[in-house]
Design a protein around this motif. Structure first.
Motif, short mmCIF file in Angstrom:
data_model
loop_
_atom_site.label_atom_id
_atom_site.label_comp_id
_atom_site.label_asym_id
_atom_site.label_seq_id
_atom_site.Cartn_x
_atom_site.Cartn_y
_atom_site.Cartn_z
N ALA A 122 0.83 -1.21 0.00
CA ALA A 122 0.00 0.00 0.00
C ALA A 122 0.87 1.26 0.00
CB ALA A 122 -0.93 -0.01 1.21
N GLN A 123 1.94 1.23 0.82
CA GLN A 123 2.84 2.38 0.86
C GLN A 123 3.53 2.58 -0.48
OE1 GLN A 123 5.46 1.76 4.17
NE2 GLN A 123 3.85 2.04 5.70
N ILE A 124 3.93 1.45 -1.11
CA ILE A 124 4.59 1.55 -2.43
C ILE A 124 3.62 2.14 -3.44
CG2 ILE A 124 5.50 0.18 -4.34
CD1 ILE A 124 6.72 -1.69 -2.24
N SER A 125 2.35 1.68 -3.38
CA SER A 125 1.34 2.23 -4.29
C SER A 125 1.17 3.73 -4.07
CB SER A 125 0.01 1.51 -4.07
OG SER A 125 -0.99 2.03 -4.91
N GLU A 126 1.12 4.13 -2.79
CA GLU A 126 1.01 5.57 -2.49
C GLU A 126 2.23 6.33 -3.00
OE1 GLU A 126 0.43 5.91 1.67
OE2 GLU A 126 -1.60 5.09 1.66
N LEU A 127 3.41 5.72 -2.84
CA LEU A 127 4.62 6.38 -3.33
C LEU A 127 4.61 6.51 -4.84
CD1 LEU A 127 7.31 4.72 -1.03
CD2 LEU A 127 6.50 7.06 -0.93
N GLU A 128 4.12 5.44 -5.52
CA GLU A 128 4.03 5.49 -6.98
C GLU A 128 3.07 6.60 -7.40
OE1 GLU A 128 5.57 3.97 -9.37
OE2 GLU A 128 6.87 2.79 -8.08
N THR A 129 1.92 6.68 -6.70
CA THR A 129 0.97 7.74 -7.01
C THR A 129 1.58 9.11 -6.76
OG1 THR A 129 -0.87 6.28 -6.39
CG2 THR A 129 -1.32 8.64 -6.49
N GLY A 130 2.29 9.22 -5.63
CA GLY A 130 2.97 10.49 -5.33
C GLY A 130 4.02 10.83 -6.36
N ARG A 131 4.74 9.79 -6.82
CA ARG A 131 5.78 10.03 -7.83
C ARG A 131 5.15 10.51 -9.14
NH1 ARG A 131 8.00 7.25 -11.95
NH2 ARG A 131 6.69 5.43 -11.54
N SER A 132 4.02 9.86 -9.54
CA SER A 132 3.34 10.28 -10.76
C SER A 132 2.85 11.72 -10.64
CB SER A 132 2.17 9.35 -11.05
OG SER A 132 2.60 8.01 -11.24
N ALA A 177 4.09 13.99 -8.66
CA ALA A 177 5.26 14.86 -8.65
C ALA A 177 5.80 15.07 -10.06
CB ALA A 177 6.35 14.26 -7.75
N GLU A 178 5.82 13.98 -10.86
CA GLU A 178 6.30 14.11 -12.24
C GLU A 178 5.38 15.03 -13.04
OE1 GLU A 178 6.57 10.18 -13.72
OE2 GLU A 178 8.52 9.75 -12.77
N LYS A 179 4.05 14.85 -12.84
CA LYS A 179 3.10 15.72 -13.53
C LYS A 179 3.30 17.17 -13.11
CE LYS A 179 -1.85 16.31 -14.34
NZ LYS A 179 -3.22 15.80 -14.01
N GLY A 180 3.43 17.37 -11.80
CA GLY A 180 3.66 18.73 -11.31
C GLY A 180 4.95 19.32 -11.83
N PHE A 181 5.98 18.48 -11.92
CA PHE A 181 7.27 18.97 -12.44
C PHE A 181 7.14 19.37 -13.90
CE2 PHE A 181 11.43 18.09 -14.41
CZ PHE A 181 12.19 19.01 -13.71
N THR A 182 6.38 18.55 -14.68
CA THR A 182 6.17 18.88 -16.08
C THR A 182 5.43 20.21 -16.21
OG1 THR A 182 6.09 16.53 -16.65
CG2 THR A 182 5.18 18.07 -18.23
N GLU A 183 4.38 20.38 -15.39
CA GLU A 183 3.64 21.64 -15.42
C GLU A 183 4.54 22.81 -15.02
OE1 GLU A 183 0.33 21.06 -12.88
OE2 GLU A 183 -0.76 19.75 -14.27
N PHE A 184 5.39 22.56 -14.03
CA PHE A 184 6.30 23.61 -13.59
C PHE A 184 7.26 23.99 -14.72
CE2 PHE A 184 10.52 24.67 -11.91
CZ PHE A 184 10.22 25.81 -11.19
N GLN A 185 7.76 22.97 -15.43
CA GLN A 185 8.65 23.26 -16.55
C GLN A 185 7.93 24.09 -17.61
OE1 GLN A 185 10.08 19.33 -17.69
NE2 GLN A 185 12.11 19.84 -16.93
N GLU A 186 6.67 23.71 -17.91
CA GLU A 186 5.91 24.47 -18.90
C GLU A 186 5.70 25.91 -18.45
OE1 GLU A 186 2.36 22.24 -19.39
OE2 GLU A 186 3.30 20.63 -20.58
N LYS A 187 5.32 26.08 -17.19
CA LYS A 187 5.13 27.44 -16.66
C LYS A 187 6.43 28.22 -16.69
CE LYS A 187 1.22 26.36 -13.63
NZ LYS A 187 0.73 26.31 -12.23
N TYR A 188 7.52 27.53 -16.34
CA TYR A 188 8.82 28.20 -16.35
C TYR A 188 9.18 28.65 -17.76
CZ TYR A 188 13.88 28.75 -16.32
OH TYR A 188 15.15 29.24 -16.49
N GLU A 189 8.92 27.77 -18.73
CA GLU A 189 9.23 28.13 -20.11
C GLU A 189 8.38 29.31 -20.56
OE1 GLU A 189 11.30 27.95 -23.65
OE2 GLU A 189 11.65 26.91 -21.74
N THR A 190 7.08 29.28 -20.18
CA THR A 190 6.20 30.40 -20.52
C THR A 190 6.68 31.70 -19.89
OG1 THR A 190 4.32 28.87 -20.66
CG2 THR A 190 3.82 31.21 -20.42
#
Length: 225
Positions: free
Chosen positions: A126-136, A138-151
């Motif tokens: 369950a913790q691994i699943s939560e970590l995987e969800t958190g990682r996904s 975080a990756e999505k947020g990082f991608t959005e951050f990169q897009e905002k940064y580029e903008t």
């Protein structure tokens, strides 16, 4: 001297053998109850009845009789033929049963431990699943951050260009303002000059008309004379 050495060696061997015999533990043979007597012989008083499987500490051996100490601490003599070095079946069975009980308890504890382990594994999954969800996430947020940064970077670049254009327009505006002020000054000067010329021209015309009028009047008077 040569004869004494073998004798000494023989005595030492006998002492070691006797010590080994004294340290031995033997058991009453299967399905027997023997008498622990005060002395070596059936005529001596019976101190105690010893049952099958009783461990006896051998203190000394003399022919068919052995001096022993039973678990309760009583010391006496028993017939050697009724003792054996092998552990009786009853004791073996009792020990096996005890060992079986111990192993069963350990197995029970192991099963409980396995259940705990299964619970931990489930929790870890369950913790691994939560970590995987958190990682996904975080990756999505990082991608959005990169897009905002580029903008923002592009917008910042545009802002710099706009600032440069604004500065250029400010300089051009200042130049135009200066030129407009100059043109206004020149226009005012030209107007003043034109007004003066017009006034002078108008005054000259009036003067000429007045002069001509005077001259015409004089001629008219002379003609009448």
């Amino acid at each position: 001297m040569r004869l004494k050495r073998p004798i000494i060696a023989l005595l030492a061997f006998q002492l070691l053998t006797a010590s080994a015999a004294l340290a031995a533990t033997r058991y009453v043979s299967d399905e027997l109850t023997i008498n622990l007597r005060r002395g070596k012989g059936n005529e001596f008083k019976i101190l105690k009845m010893v049952k099958t499987g009783t461990p006896l500490e051998v203190l000394s051996e003399d022919g068919q009789w052995s001096e022993v100490r039973e678990p309760g601490g009583a010391v006496g003599f028993v017939l050697s033929q009724f003792m054996t070095e092998e552990i009786p079946k009853e004791l073996v069975a009792a020990r096996l049963e005890k060992e079986n009980t111990r192993l069963a308890e350990e197995l029970k504890q192991v099963k409980v431990s396995y259940q705990d382990v299964d619970t931990l594994v489930t929790q870890f999954k369950a913790q691994i699943s939560e970590l995987e969800t958190g990682r996904s996430t975080a990756e999505k947020g990082f991608t959005e951050f990169q897009e905002k940064y580029e903008t923002l970077r592009v917008e910042a670049s545009n802002v710099v260009k706009l600032q440069e254009e604004r500065d250029q327009l400010a300089v051009a505006n200042q130049q135009l303002t200066t030129e407009l002020t100059t043109l206004r000054s020149e226009r005012d000067a030209v107007l003043r000059t034109g007004i003066i010329k017009w006034f002078l021209a108008g005054g000259g015309v009036l003067l000429c008309g007045w002069v001509i009028g005077r001259l015409s009047r004089k001629k008219t008077k002379r003609s009448s004379w």
